[in-house]
Design a protein around this motif. Structure first.
Motif, PDB file in Angstrom:
ATOM      1  N   LEU A  77       0.704   3.920  -2.969  1.00 30.47           N
ATOM      2  CA  LEU A  77       0.325   5.295  -2.649  1.00 30.47           C
ATOM      3  C   LEU A  77       1.334   6.267  -3.274  1.00 30.47           C
ATOM      4  O   LEU A  77       0.958   7.298  -3.835  1.00 30.47           O
TER       5      LEU A  77
ATOM      6  N   GLU B  26      -4.943   8.508  -2.018  1.00 26.78           N
ATOM      7  CA  GLU B  26      -5.437   7.520  -1.040  1.00 26.78           C
ATOM      8  C   GLU B  26      -6.709   6.851  -1.552  1.00 26.78           C
ATOM      9  O   GLU B  26      -6.877   5.635  -1.412  1.00 26.78           O
TER      10      GLU B  26
ATOM     11  N   SER C 275       0.809  -1.224   0.000  1.00 22.11           N
ATOM     12  CA  SER C 275       0.000   0.000   0.000  1.00 22.11           C
ATOM     13  C   SER C 275       0.842   1.274   0.000  1.00 22.11           C
ATOM     14  O   SER C 275       0.524   2.233  -0.715  1.00 22.11           O
TER      15      SER C 275
ATOM     16  N   GLN D 231       0.391   9.101  -5.920  1.00 24.62           N
ATOM     17  CA  GLN D 231       0.685  10.504  -5.598  1.00 24.62           C
ATOM     18  C   GLN D 231       1.537  11.168  -6.678  1.00 24.62           C
ATOM     19  O   GLN D 231       1.329  12.323  -7.005  1.00 24.62           O
TER      20      GLN D 231
ATOM     21  N   VAL E  80      -5.715   4.303  -4.225  1.00 20.13           N
ATOM     22  CA  VAL E  80      -5.162   3.069  -3.660  1.00 20.13           C
ATOM     23  C   VAL E  80      -6.285   2.212  -3.065  1.00 20.13           C
ATOM     24  O   VAL E  80      -6.311   0.993  -3.249  1.00 20.13           O
TER      25      VAL E  80
END
Length: 188
Positions: A37, A51, A33, A41, A54
């Motif tokens: 992320l 977020e 994760s 980003q 994900v």
């Protein structure tokens, strides 16, 4: 520090997800994760949106784990591909959005409400008397006029109106009450 990705069996975890083992999804999440992320980003340049991406990627991993084909690529790469595609879609979709300030949004909302109000007709020729009330409505502050139209044309509750105009419910109630009083004076 050794690379934990070499020890982790992504394919086995995906197969376990396909079999409905939620613990396997948790292991995948714990393993990747943070990296996913970072990928999201870098693409969308917005932490909150990344977020969400994900989160959506892991839902796709969970629901699509059975469709993963090891002959088409590595399991880890498949997860990154899902995340990249979601992030790129978000950037593309965001590029289609037209950003407007609060005043422009209020004007658009007011125009739409007036158009809906103008479309209202009934057996008693409501439109024939709209001239005077239309003029009186035009004299009201756009936000207050919208509150009235939301309540009496669209049938929204005070709480629904408060949510729509982003104002406290008590304020909306007082706007409606004062606007009705202003209309009464204008129409008399």
């Amino acid at each position: 520090m050794p690379d934990r990705t070499e020890e982790f069996d992504y394919e086995a975890a995906l197969n376990a997800c396909a079999a409905g083992e939620q613990a396997a999804l948790r292991r995948l999440y714990d393993q990747e994760s943070a990296r996913l992320l970072g990928v999201a980003q870098r693409i969308v340049r917005d932490s909150a949106l990344a977020e969400d991406i994900v989160h959506d990627a892991f839902i796709k991993v969970w629901t699509g784990a059975g469709s993963y084909d090891p002959l088409r690529g590595a399991a880890r790469g498949w997860m990154y591909s899902i995340t990249r595609h979601l992030a790129l879609n978000a950037v593309r979709d965001h590029g289609r959005e037209v950003m407007v300030d609060d005043d422009a949004a209020a004007a658009i909302d007011a125009k739409a409400s007036m158009e809906r109000w103008a479309d209202v007709t009934d057996a008693f020729a409501f439109r024939a008397s709209a001239g005077q009330i239309g003029d009186c409505l035009e004299q009201l502050d756009p936000v207050r006029r919208n509150c009235l139209l939301h309540a009496y044309v669209e049938g929204l509750s005070h709480s629904e109106i408060a949510e729509r105009v982003d104002a406290p419910m008590g304020t909306v109630k007082s706007w409606i009450k004062r606007s009705l009083a202003s209309l009464k004076v204008c129409l008399s």
